[in-house]
Design a protein around this motif. Structure first.
Motif, PDB file in Angstrom:
ATOM      1  N   UNK A 190      45.735  55.708  45.445  1.00  0.00           N
ATOM      2  CA  UNK A 190      46.425  55.968  46.700  1.00  0.00           C
ATOM      3  C   UNK A 190      45.609  55.533  47.905  1.00  0.00           C
ATOM      4  N   UNK A 191      46.302  55.026  48.869  1.00  0.00           N
ATOM      5  CA  UNK A 191      45.684  54.385  50.016  1.00  0.00           C
ATOM      6  C   UNK A 191      46.001  55.213  51.254  1.00  0.00           C
ATOM      7  N   UNK A 192      45.248  56.276  51.456  1.00  0.00           N
ATOM      8  CA  UNK A 192      45.594  57.243  52.498  1.00  0.00           C
ATOM      9  C   UNK A 192      45.280  56.734  53.893  1.00  0.00           C
ATOM     10  N   UNK A 193      44.092  56.202  54.058  1.00  0.00           N
ATOM     11  CA  UNK A 193      43.667  55.764  55.394  1.00  0.00           C
ATOM     12  C   UNK A 193      44.300  54.433  55.717  1.00  0.00           C
ATOM     13  N   UNK A 194      45.531  54.499  56.156  1.00  0.00           N
ATOM     14  CA  UNK A 194      46.232  53.241  56.317  1.00  0.00           C
ATOM     15  C   UNK A 194      47.161  53.314  57.508  1.00  0.00           C
ATOM     16  N   UNK A 195      47.204  52.229  58.228  1.00  0.00           N
ATOM     17  CA  UNK A 195      48.019  52.184  59.443  1.00  0.00           C
ATOM     18  C   UNK A 195      49.508  52.133  59.109  1.00  0.00           C
ATOM     19  N   UNK A 196      49.869  51.504  58.007  1.00  0.00           N
ATOM     20  CA  UNK A 196      51.277  51.211  57.744  1.00  0.00           C
ATOM     21  C   UNK A 196      51.931  52.164  56.743  1.00  0.00           C
ATOM     22  N   UNK A 197      51.178  52.572  55.741  1.00  0.00           N
ATOM     23  CA  UNK A 197      51.751  53.521  54.779  1.00  0.00           C
ATOM     24  C   UNK A 197      50.757  54.650  54.549  1.00  0.00           C
ATOM     25  N   UNK A 198      51.289  55.829  54.272  1.00  0.00           N
ATOM     26  CA  UNK A 198      50.421  56.978  53.941  1.00  0.00           C
ATOM     27  C   UNK A 198      50.757  57.431  52.529  1.00  0.00           C
ATOM     28  N   UNK A 199      50.091  56.842  51.547  1.00  0.00           N
ATOM     29  CA  UNK A 199      50.301  57.216  50.154  1.00  0.00           C
ATOM     30  C   UNK A 199      49.246  58.242  49.774  1.00  0.00           C
ATOM     31  N   UNK A 200      49.662  59.440  49.398  1.00  0.00           N
ATOM     32  CA  UNK A 200      48.687  60.481  49.087  1.00  0.00           C
ATOM     33  C   UNK A 200      48.441  60.627  47.592  1.00  0.00           C
ATOM     34  N   UNK A 201      49.482  60.378  46.787  1.00  0.00           N
ATOM     35  CA  UNK A 201      49.262  60.356  45.337  1.00  0.00           C
ATOM     36  C   UNK A 201      49.780  59.017  44.839  1.00  0.00           C
ATOM     37  N   UNK A 202      49.480  58.720  43.598  1.00  0.00           N
ATOM     38  CA  UNK A 202      49.930  57.439  43.064  1.00  0.00           C
ATOM     39  C   UNK A 202      51.455  57.431  42.990  1.00  0.00           C
ATOM     40  N   UNK A 203      52.042  56.318  43.366  1.00  0.00           N
ATOM     41  CA  UNK A 203      53.499  56.225  43.359  1.00  0.00           C
ATOM     42  C   UNK A 203      54.048  56.303  41.932  1.00  0.00           C
ATOM     43  N   UNK A 204      53.216  55.953  40.956  1.00  0.00           N
ATOM     44  CA  UNK A 204      53.669  56.032  39.559  1.00  0.00           C
ATOM     45  C   UNK A 204      54.116  57.454  39.221  1.00  0.00           C
ATOM     46  N   UNK A 205      53.309  58.456  39.651  1.00  0.00           N
ATOM     47  CA  UNK A 205      53.631  59.848  39.334  1.00  0.00           C
ATOM     48  C   UNK A 205      54.899  60.281  40.065  1.00  0.00           C
ATOM     49  N   UNK A 206      55.022  59.862  41.332  1.00  0.00           N
ATOM     50  CA  UNK A 206      56.169  60.275  42.138  1.00  0.00           C
ATOM     51  C   UNK A 206      57.461  59.715  41.544  1.00  0.00           C
ATOM     52  N   UNK A 207      57.430  58.447  41.188  1.00  0.00           N
ATOM     53  CA  UNK A 207      58.629  57.831  40.614  1.00  0.00           C
ATOM     54  C   UNK A 207      58.955  58.452  39.256  1.00  0.00           C
ATOM     55  N   UNK A 208      57.911  58.710  38.457  1.00  0.00           N
ATOM     56  CA  UNK A 208      58.126  59.275  37.127  1.00  0.00           C
ATOM     57  C   UNK A 208      58.770  60.654  37.233  1.00  0.00           C
ATOM     58  N   UNK A 209      58.399  61.413  38.265  1.00  0.00           N
ATOM     59  CA  UNK A 209      58.980  62.745  38.455  1.00  0.00           C
ATOM     60  C   UNK A 209      60.466  62.653  38.782  1.00  0.00           C
ATOM     61  N   UNK A 210      60.916  61.491  39.283  1.00  0.00           N
ATOM     62  CA  UNK A 210      62.334  61.324  39.624  1.00  0.00           C
ATOM     63  C   UNK A 210      63.065  60.474  38.595  1.00  0.00           C
ATOM     64  N   UNK A 211      62.499  60.362  37.420  1.00  0.00           N
ATOM     65  CA  UNK A 211      63.242  59.739  36.327  1.00  0.00           C
ATOM     66  C   UNK A 211      62.818  58.330  35.950  1.00  0.00           C
ATOM     67  N   UNK A 212      61.762  57.820  36.587  1.00  0.00           N
ATOM     68  CA  UNK A 212      61.329  56.454  36.264  1.00  0.00           C
ATOM     69  C   UNK A 212      60.503  56.476  34.988  1.00  0.00           C
ATOM     70  N   UNK A 213      60.732  55.506  34.111  1.00  0.00           N
ATOM     71  CA  UNK A 213      59.943  55.381  32.893  1.00  0.00           C
ATOM     72  C   UNK A 213      59.357  53.980  32.867  1.00  0.00           C
ATOM     73  N   UNK A 214      58.043  53.920  32.983  1.00  0.00           N
ATOM     74  CA  UNK A 214      57.408  52.606  33.118  1.00  0.00           C
ATOM     75  C   UNK A 214      57.699  51.703  31.922  1.00  0.00           C
ATOM     76  N   UNK A 215      57.792  52.300  30.727  1.00  0.00           N
ATOM     77  CA  UNK A 215      57.975  51.476  29.529  1.00  0.00           C
ATOM     78  C   UNK A 215      59.373  50.882  29.440  1.00  0.00           C
ATOM     79  N   UNK A 216      60.385  51.681  29.777  1.00  0.00           N
ATOM     80  CA  UNK A 216      61.746  51.156  29.643  1.00  0.00           C
ATOM     81  C   UNK A 216      62.230  50.488  30.926  1.00  0.00           C
ATOM     82  N   UNK A 217      61.880  51.055  32.078  1.00  0.00           N
ATOM     83  CA  UNK A 217      62.382  50.501  33.339  1.00  0.00           C
ATOM     84  C   UNK A 217      61.511  49.359  33.849  1.00  0.00           C
TER      85      UNK A 217
END
Lengths: 105, 434
Positions: B226-253
């Motif tokens: 995660x790239x917190x110190x950033x002018x354009x985006x504030x990502x606090x946790x990895x996006x992989x976890x966030x997407x996975x929590x909403x139904x994303x599956x890296x292997x199939x999707x």
């Protein structure tokens, strides 16, 4: 967010007739609701308009026979539309389950 | 037949209707009245008028869709509604299905169509940060082209992002693109074409506005830290976890990516370079067409042919009619064998309709023209094309982000949500005033 979505426009002294302003809505909901209201035997007259294409609002005019209030008629139409969507979805699900295998055209 | 009553050909549809209304000599079979909804053919029963739009020549009749005074209830619809899938492509790019019920109104079908085009959300590139662009394409033009690239990323994985909200791992997908064109040792030009496949997902957020201004020197995408110190985006946790929590599956999707790998974005010459970041958000087609999930979506009414019962086509005319239709449709099948005329036959000297013209637009058009008034044909006023007002043939062609099946389902869900919101806002008002 159930914010102020349906306002009453103009005279509200007689509750058997009213014009409702549906905010952030288009012909999509306006025409569907008009159809459902027209299918209600307690509704004398119903019509809808988009007063200005740049304003995101739909006006729905409802006049009832007096048996029910105009607002109740609109609520009934909304509830009917929910049931209509349920019917469309379950029917579509059945169709998908019975769909023939894909063919190229 | 009163050929002077109505003129066919190039006249606008409203012209023949008005002429017919004014002419006192109009005969009973084709008597025409003007109603609020256009022309009404009184020779047909009320039931038939409610069921069919009737078209002959340029005249269109019985267009209004009413229930004929009957009251509507959702049970009537659900008990009579039949839906069937009639065609789909192996690629999954298009779907044709029919919906029919005497209680299924145009307004409901049209609501679905409008929602599929303008309100079913998808994910698309919304802002582009250009660090380097020495190509001949201007930044603005390139950004616009990128916006139109369909992105394979389920909108359900992302939250809505308002204009002034900070871009976070919950609402923004970041792609990076870094391509330099050069001549290799064999003298070949490498990276001449910048394609959509050059867009790489940055699960850790933007690399450009990193504090200290350091992007990975070699242009390799970050690993998802995660790239917190950033002018354009504030990502606090990895996006992989966030997407996975909403139904994303890296292997199939798979990773979020462009739907098509081979969309040409720019052409470069040696030593030209493009370095940029593309930030995607969830949006809907009414905001910008790039968000529309469909290439297009439409419906048509189920067509059929009709021969007037009160003035039938008989004798030599009947044979001539068969001949005309055969001339159009051919008398041989694919194997070269004789085949009977598919749409009309002669029984006891009377022409009767014998086939389904659902997918034969040429036959529909021939029939419409033969029935046209003023054409001088022996079928004037006897033939008409009719379309079932309550039988819809939908075609949904996806732009690739979602399957057509999903688009239809989403549209139904959104319509239901609209109805629920309407009801709840009216219920709230009661509580306010009481």
């Amino acid at each position: 967010m159930p914010e102020e979505k349906a306002d009453v426009v103009g005279d509200a002294s007689d509750d058997s007739m009213a014009t409702f302003a549906l905010l952030d809505e288009t012909h999509t909901l306006g025409n569907a609701v008009r159809f459902l209201l027209n299918g209600n035997n307690n509704v004398d007259f119903c019509g809808y308009s988009v007063p200005h294409p740049s304003d995101h609002v739909v006006h729905v005019r409802v006049q009832t026979t007096g048996e029910i209030s105009a607002k109740q008629a609109l609520i009934d139409a909304g509830n009917q539309l929910v049931d209509v969507c349920d019917a469309l979805e379950s029917s579509f699900d059945v169709a998908l389950a019975q769909a023939p295998p894909p063919t190229s055209t | 037949m009163g050929s002077s009553r109505r003129r066919s050909g190039t006249a606008a549809a409203s012209v023949p209707v008005t002429a017919a209304k004014l002419d006192p000599s109009a005969d009973a079979d084709a008597e025409v009245m003007m109603g609020g909804d256009g022309a009404v053919d009184t020779s047909l029963s009320l039931q038939e008028r409610n069921k069919y739009v009737r078209i002959s020549g340029t005249l269109v009749q019985n267009t209004s869709s009413t229930l004929g005074g009957e009251s509507f209830s959702p049970e009537l619809l659900s008990n009579t509604l039949s839906t069937r899938v009639t065609a789909s492509e192996p690629s999954g790019d298009s779907l044709e299905f029919e919906m029919a019920s005497p209680y299924l109104d145009l307004s409901l079908a049209n609501a679905l169509r409008r929602i599929m085009i303008a309100e079913v959300p998808t994910v698309a590139i919304e802002s582009v940060l250009v660090k380097d662009n020495t190509s001949v394409i201007q930044d603005e033009v390139l950004a616009h082209r990128l916006g139109l690239v369909p992105i394979k990323c389920d909108p359900a994985w992302l939250e809505w992002k308002s204009k002034d909200e900070t871009a976070s791992e919950k609402n923004t997908i970041v792609f990076t693109l870094d391509v330099t064109c050069y001549v290799n040792e064999e003298g070949e030009v490498v990276n001449e074409k910048v394609k959509s496949s050059h867009l790489k997902w940055l699960p850790g957020g933007s690399d450009m506005g990193r504090t200290g201004g350091v992007a990975p020197a070699d242009g390799t995408p970050n690993d998802g830290t995660p790239n917190v110190d950033n002018e354009y985006t504030k990502f606090e946790t990895s996006q992989r976890d966030v997407l996975a929590a909403r139904g994303w599956d890296e292997n199939t999707d798979g990773a979020p990516r462009p739907v098509h790998e081979d969309i040409l974005l720019v052409k470069l010459r040696p030593k030209q370079r493009i370095r940029l970041e593309a930030h995607c958000v969830k949006g809907e087609g009414c905001d910008h067409a790039k968000f529309s999930p469909v290439a297009t979506c439409w419906y048509r009414l189920y067509p059929s042919l009709r021969i007037s019962e009160s003035s039938p086509v008989t004798g030599k005319d009947a044979d001539a009619l068969v001949e005309q239709v055969e001339a159009l449709c051919g008398t041989k099948d694919d194997q070269g064998n004789d085949k009977p005329c598919g749409y009309v036959k002669v029984e006891n000297g009377v022409a009767t309709v014998a086939g389904d013209v659902r997918d034969d637009f040429k036959a529909q058009e021939l029939w419409r023209q033969l029935g046209s008034d003023g054409s001088g044909s022996p079928f004037e006023g006897k033939l008409s094309l009719q379309k079932d007002k309550h039988h819809f043939i939908f075609t949904v062609e996806t732009a690739g982000q979602l399957t057509p099946q999903r688009i239809v389902k989403d549209a139904i869900h959104l319509l239901r949500e609209k109805a629920r919101k309407l009801v709840s806002s009216l219920d709230d008002q009661a509580m306010d005033t009481d």
